[in-house]
Scaffold this motif. Structure first.
Motif, PDB file in Angstrom:
ATOM      1  N   LYS A 243       0.718  -1.397   0.046  1.00  0.00           N
ATOM      2  CA  LYS A 243       0.022  -0.009  -0.103  1.00  0.00           C
ATOM      3  C   LYS A 243       0.801   1.109  -0.080  1.00  0.00           C
ATOM      4  CE  LYS A 243      -3.056  -0.595   3.545  1.00  0.00           C
ATOM      5  NZ  LYS A 243      -4.173  -0.170   4.375  1.00  0.00           N
ATOM      6  N   SER A 244       2.069   1.145   0.632  1.00  0.00           N
ATOM      7  CA  SER A 244       3.060   2.263   0.586  1.00  0.00           C
ATOM      8  C   SER A 244       3.301   2.859  -0.658  1.00  0.00           C
ATOM      9  CB  SER A 244       4.118   1.812   1.551  1.00  0.00           C
ATOM     10  OG  SER A 244       4.796   0.957   0.980  1.00  0.00           O
ATOM     11  N   THR A 245       3.657   1.803  -1.699  1.00  0.00           N
ATOM     12  CA  THR A 245       3.835   2.266  -3.172  1.00  0.00           C
ATOM     13  C   THR A 245       2.544   2.727  -3.640  1.00  0.00           C
ATOM     14  OG1 THR A 245       5.007   0.343  -3.423  1.00  0.00           O
ATOM     15  CG2 THR A 245       4.387   1.248  -5.404  1.00  0.00           C
TER      16      THR A 245
ATOM     17  N   TYR B  56       0.516   4.952  -1.985  1.00  0.00           N
ATOM     18  CA  TYR B  56       0.394   6.261  -1.382  1.00  0.00           C
ATOM     19  C   TYR B  56       1.588   6.972  -1.931  1.00  0.00           C
ATOM     20  CZ  TYR B  56      -3.407   4.722   1.505  1.00  0.00           C
ATOM     21  OH  TYR B  56      -4.828   4.606   1.728  1.00  0.00           O
ATOM     22  N   TYR B  57       2.556   6.499  -2.401  1.00  0.00           N
ATOM     23  CA  TYR B  57       3.690   7.103  -3.120  1.00  0.00           C
ATOM     24  C   TYR B  57       3.296   7.937  -4.322  1.00  0.00           C
ATOM     25  CZ  TYR B  57       8.221   8.471  -5.112  1.00  0.00           C
ATOM     26  OH  TYR B  57       9.390   8.977  -5.773  1.00  0.00           O
TER      27      TYR B  57
END
Length: 199
Positions: free
Chosen positions: A43-45, A47-48
Motif C-alpha cells: 500500500k505504501s507504493t 500512497y507514494y
C-alpha cells in the motif's frame, strides 16, 4: 530503465488494475488494499503515487477519456467532408462508450459522492468534446458546407451539439438501452443537418 520510466510503468500498472476493480466492484467498495494486492505492491507504493483511491479513480477516468478522444480524433481525421466528420464523431463516440460502458456507469452512479472530482472530470471532458465539435463546424464553414458562422455562433453550436448528444447517451445508458445509441445518434445527426421540417 530510468527512474521516470519505471515510475510511469508502475503508475500505468496501478491504473490498469484499479480500472478492472472499479468496473467489477465500483468506486465505494474498492479499497487501496484491493488495488495494492492486484498490482502486487504494498500500500505504501500506492500512497507514494496517489493520495487516495479517489485520486486513482480520477487518473483512471482521465486515461480512459484520453484514449477515447484519441480514437474519436483518428476517426474524424480520416473523413473528407464536415458532415462525414460529424457522423464519424458520433459513431466513434458510440463505439467508445460501448467499450467503456461499465466504467461509465460506475462514474454516473458513484461519482456524485465526490463532488469536486465530478466537476473536475466533467469540465475536462466537456471542453475536449466541445473543441472537437467546434473544429468540425469550423472546417464545414471553410469548405462551404455550413453557413458562414462567426466564432460566437460556432461556440454556441458546438455547445448545443455536445449537450444534445450527451443527453441522449446518458438517457440510453441509464435505461440500459446501449444497443440503441447508434440508431439514435444517426437520427440526431440527420435532424441537425437537415432539420425536422418538411422541405
Amino acid at each position: 530503465m530510468t527512474t521516470l520510466a519505471k515510475d510511469e510503468v508502475i503508475k500505468s500498472d496501478i491504473l490498469d488494475e484499479a480500472a478492472k476493480l472499479f468496473r467489477h466492484y465500483g468506486l465505494q467498495k474498492t479499497t487501496m488494499e484491493d488495488i495494492a494486492k492486484a498490482v502486487g505492491k504494498g500500500k505504501s507504493t500506492l500512497y507514494y503515487y496517489y493520495k487516495n483511491k479517489e485520486e486513482i479513480f480520477d487518473a483512471v477516468i482521465r486515461k480512459e477519456k484520453n484514449m477515447m478522444f484519441r480514437n474519436i480524433q483518428d476517426a474524424v481525421s480520416r473523413e473528407e467532408s464536415a458532415v462525414k466528420k460529424l457522423e464519424a464523431f458520433t459513431r466513434s463516440k458510440m463505439r467508445e462508450i460501448r467499450r467503456m460502458t461499465t466504467l461509465y456507469q460506475v462514474v454516473a452512479s458513484e461519482i456524485k459522492a465526490c463532488n469536486e472530482l465530478e466537476v473536475s472530470i466533467r469540465r475536462n471532458y466537456d471542453c475536449t468534446e466541445t473543441e472537437i465539435l467546434k473544429s468540425i463546424l469550423h472546417y464545414g464553414v471553410i469548405t462551404g458546407e455550413f453557413p458562414n458562422y462567426d466564432q460566437q455562433e460556432l461556440e454556441t453550436l458546438a455547445f448545443l451539439l455536445a449537450n444534445a448528444q450527451r443527453g441522449v447517451e446518458t438517457a440510453l445508458i441509464m435505461d440500459q438501452k446501449l444497443e440503441e445509441i447508434g440508431e439514435m445518434m444517426d437520427v440526431l445527426v440527420t435532424v441537425l443537418m437537415n432539420g425536422i421540417k418538411k422541405s
